[in-house]
Write a protein that holds these residues in place. Structure first.
Motif, mmCIF file in Angstrom:
data_model
loop_
_atom_site.group_PDB
_atom_site.id
_atom_site.type_symbol
_atom_site.label_atom_id
_atom_site.label_comp_id
_atom_site.label_asym_id
_atom_site.label_seq_id
_atom_site.Cartn_x
_atom_site.Cartn_y
_atom_site.Cartn_z
ATOM 1 N N ASP A 123 17.737 41.143 37.737
ATOM 2 C CA ASP A 123 16.299 40.892 37.794
ATOM 3 C C ASP A 123 15.623 41.117 36.443
ATOM 4 O O ASP A 123 14.719 40.371 36.064
ATOM 5 C CB ASP A 123 15.659 41.794 38.854
ATOM 6 N N ALA A 124 16.052 42.154 35.730
ATOM 7 C CA ALA A 124 15.375 42.478 34.469
ATOM 8 C C ALA A 124 15.631 41.429 33.388
ATOM 9 O O ALA A 124 14.725 41.081 32.628
ATOM 10 C CB ALA A 124 15.814 43.862 33.981
ATOM 11 N N VAL A 125 16.851 40.914 33.330
ATOM 12 C CA VAL A 125 17.148 39.924 32.286
ATOM 13 C C VAL A 125 16.802 38.507 32.736
ATOM 14 O O VAL A 125 16.844 37.574 31.946
ATOM 15 C CB VAL A 125 18.638 39.982 31.849
ATOM 16 N N GLY A 126 16.472 38.335 33.996
ATOM 17 C CA GLY A 126 16.066 37.017 34.492
ATOM 18 C C GLY A 126 17.229 36.117 34.868
ATOM 19 O O GLY A 126 17.077 34.894 34.916
ATOM 20 N N ALA A 127 18.380 36.706 35.159
ATOM 21 C CA ALA A 127 19.562 35.887 35.450
ATOM 22 C C ALA A 127 19.434 35.129 36.777
ATOM 23 O O ALA A 127 20.085 34.109 36.963
ATOM 24 C CB ALA A 127 20.813 36.768 35.491
ATOM 25 N N GLY A 128 18.612 35.622 37.676
ATOM 26 C CA GLY A 128 18.494 34.961 38.968
ATOM 27 C C GLY A 128 17.350 33.975 39.050
ATOM 28 O O GLY A 128 17.095 33.391 40.097
ATOM 29 N N ALA A 129 16.655 33.775 37.915
ATOM 30 C CA ALA A 129 15.465 32.926 37.968
ATOM 31 C C ALA A 129 15.814 31.444 37.960
ATOM 32 O O ALA A 129 15.263 30.664 38.735
ATOM 33 C CB ALA A 129 14.550 33.265 36.792
ATOM 34 N N GLU A 130 16.705 31.039 37.078
ATOM 35 C CA GLU A 130 17.010 29.621 36.933
ATOM 36 C C GLU A 130 18.450 29.450 36.442
ATOM 37 O O GLU A 130 18.744 29.898 35.329
ATOM 38 C CB GLU A 130 16.030 28.988 35.943
ATOM 39 N N PRO A 131 19.324 28.841 37.186
ATOM 40 C CA PRO A 131 19.098 28.330 38.530
ATOM 41 C C PRO A 131 19.053 29.473 39.546
ATOM 42 O O PRO A 131 19.771 30.455 39.409
ATOM 43 C CB PRO A 131 20.322 27.445 38.776
ATOM 44 N N ARG A 132 18.200 29.311 40.518
ATOM 45 C CA ARG A 132 18.054 30.353 41.535
ATOM 46 C C ARG A 132 19.205 30.274 42.524
ATOM 47 O O ARG A 132 19.540 29.176 42.985
ATOM 48 C CB ARG A 132 16.723 30.149 42.264
ATOM 49 N N PRO A 133 19.835 31.403 42.849
ATOM 50 C CA PRO A 133 20.897 31.371 43.868
ATOM 51 C C PRO A 133 20.341 30.800 45.175
ATOM 52 O O PRO A 133 19.214 31.126 45.563
ATOM 53 C CB PRO A 133 21.274 32.847 44.026
ATOM 54 N N PRO A 134 21.109 29.960 45.848
ATOM 55 C CA PRO A 134 20.586 29.286 47.049
ATOM 56 C C PRO A 134 20.145 30.239 48.158
ATOM 57 O O PRO A 134 19.192 29.962 48.869
ATOM 58 C CB PRO A 134 21.764 28.425 47.514
ATOM 59 N N THR A 135 20.876 31.345 48.339
ATOM 60 C CA THR A 135 20.516 32.285 49.399
ATOM 61 C C THR A 135 20.486 33.702 48.833
ATOM 62 O O THR A 135 21.000 33.957 47.741
ATOM 63 C CB THR A 135 21.536 32.256 50.561
ATOM 64 N N SER A 136 19.927 34.602 49.607
ATOM 65 C CA SER A 136 19.839 35.988 49.145
ATOM 66 C C SER A 136 21.226 36.601 48.942
ATOM 67 O O SER A 136 21.440 37.385 48.030
ATOM 68 C CB SER A 136 19.025 36.828 50.136
ATOM 69 N N ARG A 137 22.174 36.208 49.789
ATOM 70 C CA ARG A 137 23.509 36.786 49.641
ATOM 71 C C ARG A 137 24.229 36.203 48.432
ATOM 72 O O ARG A 137 25.051 36.871 47.813
ATOM 73 C CB ARG A 137 24.300 36.616 50.930
ATOM 74 N N ASP A 138 23.928 34.973 48.074
ATOM 75 C CA ASP A 138 24.421 34.447 46.800
ATOM 76 C C ASP A 138 23.821 35.262 45.653
ATOM 77 O O ASP A 138 24.477 35.515 44.645
ATOM 78 C CB ASP A 138 24.030 32.976 46.639
ATOM 79 N N GLY A 139 22.563 35.645 45.818
ATOM 80 C CA GLY A 139 21.914 36.481 44.800
ATOM 81 C C GLY A 139 22.596 37.837 44.664
ATOM 82 O O GLY A 139 22.722 38.372 43.556
ATOM 83 N N ASN A 140 23.037 38.390 45.791
ATOM 84 C CA ASN A 140 23.794 39.653 45.735
ATOM 85 C C ASN A 140 25.075 39.478 44.934
ATOM 86 O O ASN A 140 25.439 40.331 44.107
ATOM 87 C CB ASN A 140 24.168 40.139 47.143
ATOM 88 N N ASP A 141 25.764 38.378 45.200
ATOM 89 C CA ASP A 141 27.018 38.110 44.482
ATOM 90 C C ASP A 141 26.753 37.948 42.982
ATOM 91 O O ASP A 141 27.538 38.419 42.155
ATOM 92 C CB ASP A 141 27.676 36.834 45.029
ATOM 93 N N LEU A 142 25.659 37.273 42.671
ATOM 94 C CA LEU A 142 25.316 37.095 41.253
ATOM 95 C C LEU A 142 25.074 38.456 40.592
ATOM 96 O O LEU A 142 25.556 38.709 39.477
ATOM 97 C CB LEU A 142 24.069 36.216 41.116
ATOM 98 N N ALA A 143 24.356 39.330 41.289
ATOM 99 C CA ALA A 143 24.100 40.673 40.747
ATOM 100 C C ALA A 143 25.412 41.409 40.501
ATOM 101 O O ALA A 143 25.597 42.055 39.460
ATOM 102 C CB ALA A 143 23.212 41.463 41.709
ATOM 103 N N ASN A 144 26.337 41.300 41.455
ATOM 104 C CA ASN A 144 27.640 41.967 41.300
ATOM 105 C C ASN A 144 28.392 41.438 40.090
ATOM 106 O O ASN A 144 29.021 42.208 39.346
ATOM 107 C CB ASN A 144 28.504 41.764 42.551
ATOM 108 N N GLU A 145 28.351 40.125 39.901
ATOM 109 C CA GLU A 145 29.080 39.522 38.782
ATOM 110 C C GLU A 145 28.452 39.899 37.444
ATOM 111 O O GLU A 145 29.148 40.144 36.462
ATOM 112 C CB GLU A 145 29.129 37.992 38.952
ATOM 113 N N ILE A 146 27.140 39.926 37.407
ATOM 114 C CA ILE A 146 26.439 40.347 36.178
ATOM 115 C C ILE A 146 26.797 41.808 35.875
ATOM 116 O O ILE A 146 27.053 42.175 34.721
ATOM 117 C CB ILE A 146 24.907 40.190 36.357
#
Lengths: 331, 207
Positions: B135-158
């Motif tokens: 969230d702080a670096v803006g990694a989830g802003a664009e492209p936005r993960p399609p679902t919240s759980r995809d967003g969780n996975d993105l956070a884990n990978e970051i």
């Protein structure tokens, strides 16, 4: 599940739909919806439907009643529809409220996928839907979704879990409804932390559907084969209360630490009494008020809404319990 | 009588056929593939793409560490108003800062840096949890993960990339050494915040 092409026998669809509509119309509406009385909000006052997944859990009662009260404060007529955790009943409520000419819907969905069709139907009719607390798996159906940041909340809860249980031990996880994204997000956040500690072994993971009675039953069963566990992580507070009841009855309350999620009144009291270790405070009143205010703004002409508005979740333990009351903080 | 029986049999057959195609109850197995995670979205690919293509620019735009650390020490709530990255509703905020500092201590929690001209931060050396970096670096802003759980996975990978490419470099940090760094912090409650700022690093360099 595969879908099959089919043709309905002549006349059956109308018969079944008629029976279904007649049945649904009689179910669990506080007020009846009458299309003849529908009016358009030319004066900025409209009719707002609050469709809630269940009223069989005090947390959702607070959510629904707060949304209704805020809508009324803003000058609108508001009615609560109870879906009883049944997507079919929810769909029926949508049919009724759309026919009755409601101007906006505040939806606490029953199913992340299953509720999308009803929301789309409302959108096609020009009726905005604002999701509260429960996400639907579409970004182009609801006008906005106001959701607890369940993942971040359970990351924090997971860190506290490791801090209090330790880096070694056996634990059980009780999951909520399988069709609800909150179930997955909470479990994801918890495991994001706990799975980094190989000494913490999950000996059972079972669903208890966010239900207290089911959690009691499931925990009793688990304890018979795993009486040596150290902790139980529950995806909501109702399940935490059921799990604690089973633990207490088994005489294991001093051994097994129970963790919840919600900030419900009985769990806040239990944390204060030293029974339940921690919960994550959601803010149902904040979410409900925000949704009602969005609906009010829509009715008055606003159209630019952010699709998802996360609402922060806060860890509640005995150390900060005095900062919190049921369903929110004291501030 | 036989006419009634035939009618009933036909009705039962019709209802049975309808229920076969449109069952009243549908059993959904737990586990297995998760419908809340969109097909075609690969969080690992998205995280790596962000790290490779956009993190550098994001760091260049991060706030000055000394300025933020000083402001936090003075008044966390006010610092949050000036520098906080907020998403949605809540009293907490994230920070994304960058700067240089001299290593003054190494503990089990991390590496303590004294900043110039003032301020102290702790670069955490343990595992990275949660969605603060995303969230702080803006990694989830664009492209936005399609679902919240995809967003969780993105956070884990970051978080994984942060551990592999930044946190690991702190092992060799020596007291007295100067480090260039960038990192993210979560401030859950300004009223309860106590320093120093604890950062999950996304950049660690010996200039």
């Amino acid at each position: 599940m595969s879908t099959r092409p089919l043709a309905w026998p002549h006349g059956v669809p109308a018969l079944l739909l008629g029976l279904f509509a007649a049945f649904s119309a009689g179910c669990n509406q506080e007020d009846s919806a009458d299309a003849s009385t529908a009016k358009k909000p030319s004066d900025g006052k409209g009719r707002v439907a609050v469709v809630v997944s269940t009223l069989n859990n005090p947390w959702f009662v607070v959510l629904a009643e707060t949304a209704k009260a805020r809508a009324e404060e803003l000058g609108h007529e508001a009615v609560i529809f109870d879906s009883q955790n049944d997507p079919a009943m929810e769909a029926s409520h949508f049919d009724n409220l759309l026919a009755a000419g409601y101007d906006a819907v505040l939806l606490n969905a029953t199913d992340a996928d299953g509720s999308v069709a009803a929301v789309r139907k409302a959108k096609e009719r020009g009726v905005p839907v604002f999701c509260i607390d429960r996400e639907i798996n579409a970004d182009d159906a609801a006008v906005a979704q106001i959701l607890s940041d369940n993942y971040a909340g359970c990351v924090e809860l997971g860190q506290y879990f490791v801090e209090t249980v330790g880096e070694e031990g056996k634990y059980v996880e009780l999951l909520g409804l399988s069709g609800d994204n909150n179930t997955g997000n909470r479990s994801d956040g918890f495991h994001n932390v706990v799975d980094r500690f190989p000494g913490l072994e999950m000996v059972a993971q079972q669903t208890a559907n966010f239900d207290r009675s089911k959690a009691l039953e499931v925990t009793e069963s688990i304890l018979q084969s795993n009486p040596d566990i150290d902790a139980i992580f529950c995806g909501n507070d109702a399940m935490a209360m059921g799990a604690f009841q089973a633990v207490n009855t088994a005489g294991l309350a001093d051994q097994i630490k129970v963790f919840g999620f919600d900030g419900a009144a009985d769990v806040i009291d239990s944390i204060r009494a030293g029974k339940i270790v921690a919960t994550a405070m959601q803010f149902p009143k904040t979410m409900a008020r925000q949704a009602a205010e969005f609906a009010d703004e829509w009715i008055k002409g606003r159209r630019d809404f952010v699709q998802k508005t996360p609402v922060a979740v806060e860890l509640v333990t005995r150390d900060n319990i005095e900062d919190y009351a049921a369903y929110g903080s004291k501030e | 009588m036989s006419g009634h029986l035939a009618t009933r049999l036909v009705a039962l057959a019709v209802i049975g056929t309808a229920l076969y195609f449109f069952p009243l109850v549908r059993l959904v197995p737990l586990g297995g593939s998760n419908p809340a995670q969109a097909e075609g979205y690969d969080a690992a690919v998205a995280a790596t793409a962000f790290w490779t293509d956009r993190l550098g620019a994001a760091i260049a735009g991060a706030d000055d560490a000394a300025l933020v650390a000083t402001a936090m020490a003075d008044d966390p709530a006010e610092a949050g108003e000036r520098f906080g990255i907020r998403k949605g509703v809540g009293k907490g905020f994230d920070l994304f800062i960058q700067g240089r500092g001299k290593v003054v201590d190494k503990t089990t929690a991390g590496v303590l840096l004294r900043l110039t001209p003032a301020g102290v931060v702790l670069l955490r050396t343990g595992p990275v949890f949660g969605s603060t970096i995303r969230d702080a670096v803006g990694a989830g802003a664009e492209p936005r993960p399609p679902t919240s759980r995809d967003g969780n996975d993105l956070a884990n990978e970051i978080n994984r990339l942060a551990e592999e490419r930044a946190v690991v470099l702190l092992v060799d940090a020596q007291v007295g050494e100067t480090l260039r760094f960038a990192g993210c912090a979560k401030v859950s409650s300004p009223a309860r915040w106590r320093g120093p700022l604890e950062l999950s690093p996304v950049l660690v360099e010996v200039p």
